[in-house]
Motif scaffolding. Structure first.
Motif, short mmCIF file in Angstrom:
data_model
loop_
_atom_site.label_atom_id
_atom_site.label_comp_id
_atom_site.label_asym_id
_atom_site.label_seq_id
_atom_site.Cartn_x
_atom_site.Cartn_y
_atom_site.Cartn_z
N VAL A 145 0.84 -1.20 0.00
CA VAL A 145 0.00 0.00 0.00
C VAL A 145 0.87 1.25 0.00
CG1 VAL A 145 -1.71 1.31 1.32
CG2 VAL A 145 -1.89 -1.18 1.17
N LEU A 146 1.91 1.25 0.82
CA LEU A 146 2.80 2.41 0.89
C LEU A 146 3.49 2.67 -0.44
CD1 LEU A 146 4.39 1.80 4.40
CD2 LEU A 146 2.65 3.48 3.82
N ALA A 147 3.82 1.60 -1.15
CA ALA A 147 4.50 1.75 -2.44
C ALA A 147 3.53 2.22 -3.53
CB ALA A 147 5.15 0.43 -2.85
N ALA A 148 2.28 1.75 -3.46
CA ALA A 148 1.30 2.09 -4.50
C ALA A 148 0.82 3.53 -4.39
CB ALA A 148 0.11 1.14 -4.42
N ALA A 149 0.79 4.07 -3.17
CA ALA A 149 0.29 5.43 -2.97
C ALA A 149 1.21 6.16 -2.01
CB ALA A 149 -1.14 5.40 -2.45
N PRO A 150 2.43 6.52 -2.44
CA PRO A 150 3.37 7.21 -1.55
C PRO A 150 2.91 8.64 -1.27
CG PRO A 150 4.25 7.10 -3.77
CD PRO A 150 2.98 6.29 -3.78
N VAL A 151 2.75 8.95 -0.02
CA VAL A 151 2.23 10.26 0.38
C VAL A 151 3.38 11.23 0.61
CG1 VAL A 151 1.13 11.47 2.31
CG2 VAL A 151 0.04 9.47 1.31
N SER A 152 3.16 12.48 0.21
CA SER A 152 4.14 13.53 0.47
C SER A 152 3.41 14.78 0.95
CB SER A 152 4.96 13.82 -0.78
OG SER A 152 4.13 14.32 -1.81
N PHE A 153 4.19 15.76 1.35
CA PHE A 153 3.65 17.01 1.91
C PHE A 153 4.16 18.18 1.10
CE2 PHE A 153 3.67 20.42 5.22
CZ PHE A 153 2.31 20.40 5.53
N MET A 154 3.23 19.02 0.65
CA MET A 154 3.57 20.23 -0.09
C MET A 154 3.32 21.41 0.84
SD MET A 154 4.70 21.26 -3.05
CE MET A 154 4.30 20.01 -4.30
N ALA A 155 4.38 21.95 1.43
CA ALA A 155 4.24 23.00 2.43
C ALA A 155 4.00 24.35 1.78
CB ALA A 155 5.50 23.07 3.29
N TYR A 156 3.10 25.16 2.39
CA TYR A 156 2.91 26.51 1.85
C TYR A 156 2.80 27.59 2.91
CZ TYR A 156 -2.00 24.69 1.90
OH TYR A 156 -3.19 24.08 2.19
N ASP A 157 2.98 27.24 4.19
CA ASP A 157 3.02 28.32 5.18
C ASP A 157 3.76 27.83 6.42
OD1 ASP A 157 2.54 30.82 6.41
OD2 ASP A 157 0.59 30.95 5.42
N LEU A 158 4.45 28.77 7.07
CA LEU A 158 5.20 28.51 8.30
C LEU A 158 4.47 29.20 9.44
CD1 LEU A 158 7.84 27.50 9.66
CD2 LEU A 158 8.82 29.74 9.16
N LEU A 159 3.94 28.40 10.38
CA LEU A 159 3.14 28.94 11.48
C LEU A 159 3.93 29.07 12.76
CD1 LEU A 159 -0.18 26.96 10.91
CD2 LEU A 159 0.73 28.95 9.69
N GLU A 160 4.95 28.23 12.92
CA GLU A 160 5.75 28.29 14.13
C GLU A 160 7.17 27.84 13.81
OE1 GLU A 160 5.99 25.71 18.24
OE2 GLU A 160 3.98 26.48 17.69
N VAL A 161 8.15 28.54 14.36
CA VAL A 161 9.54 28.12 14.22
C VAL A 161 10.25 28.50 15.51
CG1 VAL A 161 10.29 30.28 13.11
CG2 VAL A 161 11.60 28.19 12.77
N GLY A 162 11.07 27.57 16.03
CA GLY A 162 11.73 27.82 17.30
C GLY A 162 10.76 28.09 18.43
N HIS A 163 9.58 27.44 18.36
CA HIS A 163 8.51 27.60 19.36
C HIS A 163 7.91 29.02 19.36
CE1 HIS A 163 9.24 23.65 21.16
NE2 HIS A 163 10.53 23.93 21.13
N GLU A 164 8.20 29.81 18.33
CA GLU A 164 7.67 31.17 18.23
C GLU A 164 6.57 31.21 17.19
OE1 GLU A 164 8.38 33.86 20.00
OE2 GLU A 164 9.86 32.81 21.25
N ASP A 165 5.41 31.74 17.59
CA ASP A 165 4.26 31.88 16.70
C ASP A 165 4.57 32.90 15.60
OD1 ASP A 165 1.78 32.27 15.51
OD2 ASP A 165 0.68 32.41 17.39
N GLN A 166 4.43 32.48 14.34
CA GLN A 166 4.76 33.34 13.20
C GLN A 166 3.52 33.92 12.51
OE1 GLN A 166 8.20 33.76 12.26
NE2 GLN A 166 8.37 32.81 14.29
N ARG A 167 2.33 33.67 13.02
CA ARG A 167 1.12 33.92 12.23
C ARG A 167 0.84 35.41 11.99
NH1 ARG A 167 -3.40 31.17 15.41
NH2 ARG A 167 -2.12 31.90 17.14
N GLN A 168 1.36 36.28 12.83
CA GLN A 168 1.09 37.71 12.63
C GLN A 168 2.08 38.36 11.68
OE1 GLN A 168 -1.77 39.13 13.66
NE2 GLN A 168 -2.14 36.99 14.22
N ALA A 169 3.12 37.64 11.31
CA ALA A 169 4.06 38.19 10.32
C ALA A 169 3.39 38.27 8.96
CB ALA A 169 5.31 37.30 10.25
N PRO A 170 3.75 39.22 8.11
CA PRO A 170 3.15 39.32 6.77
C PRO A 170 3.41 38.05 5.96
CG PRO A 170 4.38 41.31 7.30
CD PRO A 170 4.71 40.31 8.36
N GLN A 171 2.51 37.78 5.03
CA GLN A 171 2.59 36.58 4.22
C GLN A 171 3.95 36.42 3.54
OE1 GLN A 171 -0.27 34.31 3.49
NE2 GLN A 171 1.43 33.05 2.82
#
Length: 595
Positions: free
Chosen positions: A334-360
């Motif tokens: 199953v894992l070989a037939a449908a390999p899942v991946s992640f397409m990232a498009y936003d950073l919400l937290e880095v270094g335990h710091e909330d980034q959501r109020q920063a401009p896009q």
């Protein structure tokens, strides 16, 4: 249970938002923390796994009521809701013990322990409990054990009531509630107290949140404009960041306390279903949260590369991802037939710091820096959603026109200066720029013939609203040949395997107004050929235009195809039966739709 039943009655009796909030605030002020936790859980959409099968509920209701099976079924068809039917047909209660028992006791000491018990033990418990509950209590009991509880209250309204009750900002409550309704967890008094704790309850440097907790998702508003001049009302295109809109599962990946959690937009914890994503995020710095799309990706040489993307290939059809998430056991095949991946498009937290109020645009730059750092070392690569260059709207409209052939749904437009909001907001905050819009391609469409109908539920229980549609197996030679097939159907003659036929291909139950449903209901009743329980076969009379988001091959359907999100666009009174579409038309859409 009595207090929760009274709350349900209050909520169900009004459509006024302020009245619903007031009723919730009164309940929260009176209920203990354990009961409040369960009430918030259910009213916010929480659904524990079904505790009793529908067939068991029906069988015990028939036994307890003493009604013959045919009369119970007829009552159910008239009422349209199993819980309401059971509440109406049972004898009067013998006492009110059950109504005096707290909601949390019902859930934790009575209902949840039912899981795994024998049918005989469940039947005995149900019969006893129904004898100590009034009609509303019985109705709620069936809803709670059947996994079908709902009332006219949104999660947003519950958050608003909680915020007012606790004197908190609604956005803070929304953030605290993320993951509260996950089906793998049960609400507790401690979890409820964390929801309503004072805003300054967290001591600096000591975050008492559950480390797995995601952020509230920021949702895009639909942009229905087709003409470039309408899209241009958003302002200059250079103020917007454009990305492809993927057809996958929206998700957040959380890396904290050395562990990884994967959450869906529906606040379902899906970590165990996607081991590839856990392996991906183990390489991330602790205190990182990314938003993006979970996809099956086709890296094959035959897949078209997405414009703007560094990654070879393109997204695979959603049907492949659907097969993957429906599996209980994830073996190597199953894992070989449908390999899942992640397409990232936003950073919400880095270094335990909330980034959501920063401009896009700043969040995007930090995301790109994170990906560049991670991708320098061996291991699973962090792929980013490609951004599209477009100096003006006509250029972006041209990109959007390519979407279907590339296996994506259209474009995402994100204002470069917007913050990451909560829920569906058309602005990123007070006086902030317009935030996120989804500019999707037009849906696919096909003209089908109504051949079966079933009554709806709830307020639609007495109206036929759920329809099955068919297309011709080949183009009819003329109207006379199509009429001959209809006459054969009316006379119950079997279809000619080598001749013209109507082949069922999809079901739909939404898209029409109440008045249109009533008009179609009248046609169905006048043209009913046979009844099969709640279903009626109908003399082919009406043609409908059906819209849908995608099409895929399916071995489970006689037509060989399955549609994604089918709905009725309009009734084609202008189109005769012989001009409805064919299986060949569906095949052409299948070839043209790469998702």
């Amino acid at each position: 249970m009595k207090r929760f039943a009274a709350l349900y009655d209050e909520l169900d009796a009004t459509t006024a938002t302020n009245a619903k909030v007031a009723a919730l605030r009164r309940y929260l002020a009176e209920a203990d923390d354990a009961d409040a936790a369960w009430a918030v859980y259910f009213l916010s959409g929480g659904k524990p796994r079904q505790l009793i099968r529908t067939a068991q509920l029906r069988a015990q209701a028939i036994a307890s009521s003493g009604l013959p099976e045919w009369l119970f079924d007829a009552s159910y068809q008239a009422v349209g809701d199993l819980a309401e039917t059971i509440a109406l047909v049972l004898p009067l209660p013998q006492d009110s013990t059950g109504m005096q028992t707290r909601l949390s006791i019902w859930m934790e000491e009575r209902l949840l322990p039912l899981r795994g018990q024998s049918d005989e033990a469940i039947a005995q418990s149900l019969g006893a409990w129904w004898r100590e509950l009034d009609a509303t209590g019985r109705f709620l009991l069936v809803k709670l054990v059947g996994g079908g509880f709902r009332v006219g209250v949104s999660k947003l309204l519950v958050q608003r009531a909680l915020a007012a009750h606790a004197g908190l900002d609604a956005k803070l409550v929304a953030a605290r509630m993320m993951g509260f309704t996950d089906g793998k967890r049960s609400p507790t008094a401690a979890a409820y107290r964390a929801l309503v704790a004072p805003a300054d309850a967290l001591v600096a440097g000591q975050d008492s949140r559950d480390p797995s907790q995601p952020y509230p998702f920021f949702l895009a508003s639909p942009l229905g404009a087709d003409a470039v001049d309408e899209v241009a009302a958003l302002g200059p295109a250079r103020n917007w960041l454009a990305e492809w809109k993927f057809d996958g599962i929206r998700g957040q990946i959380v890396k904290r306390a050395g562990q990884v959690w994967v959450w869906s937009r529906g606040e379902e914890l899906m970590s165990d279903r996607f081991p590839e994503l856990q392996a991906l995020a183990q390489r991330w710095p602790d205190g990182t949260v990314l938003d993006g799309e979970i996809l099956v990706w086709d890296d094959g040489t035959g897949a078209a590369r997405l414009p703007g993307s560094e990654r070879p290939g393109g997204p695979a059809p959603f049907a492949l991802l659907q097969q993957r998430i429906g599996r209980k056991t994830l073996g190597p095949k199953v894992l070989a037939a449908a390999p899942v991946s992640f397409m990232a498009y936003d950073l919400l937290e880095v270094g335990h710091e909330d980034q959501r109020q920063a401009p896009q645009h700043e969040r995007r730059a930090r995301l790109e820096a994170l990906a560049a750092s991670l991708n320098q070392t061996p291991g699973p690569r962090l792929w980013l959603s490609p951004q599209l260059a477009g100096d003006d709207w006509p250029m972006l409209a041209g990109r959007r026109a390519e979407a279907r052939t590339l296996g994506v749904e259209g474009l995402m437009l994100k204002h470069r200066d917007s913050a990451y909001g909560t829920g569906r907001q058309k602005r990123g905050g007070v006086d902030a720029p317009l935030a996120w819009w989804k500019w999707k391609i037009d849906p696919l469409s096909i003209d089908g013939v109504l051949i079966y109908a079933q009554a709806g539920h709830g307020r639609r229980a007495s109206v036929y609203t759920d329809y099955t549609f068919a297309v011709w197996n080949r183009p009819p030679a003329d109207a006379a040949e199509a009429d001959a097939v209809v006459e054969a159907i009316a006379q119950r003659r079997p279809a000619d395997p080598d001749g013209l036929q109507l082949v069922a291909f999809t079901k739909a139950y939404s898209g029409l107004t109440d008045e249109e449903f009533k008009a179609v209901d009248a046609v169905i009743r006048q043209n009913t050929l046979e009844k099969f329980g709640p279903v009626r076969s109908v003399r082919p009379t009406l043609v409908f235009e059906l819209a849908f988001e995608g099409i895929a091959r399916s071995t489970r359907h006689k037509s060989g195809v399955a549609l994604r999100f089918p709905r009725m666009q309009r009734i084609r009174h202008d189109k005769p039966l012989h001009e409805a579409n064919t299986l060949q038309d569906l095949e052409q859409l299948l070839v043209g739709d790469t998702r």
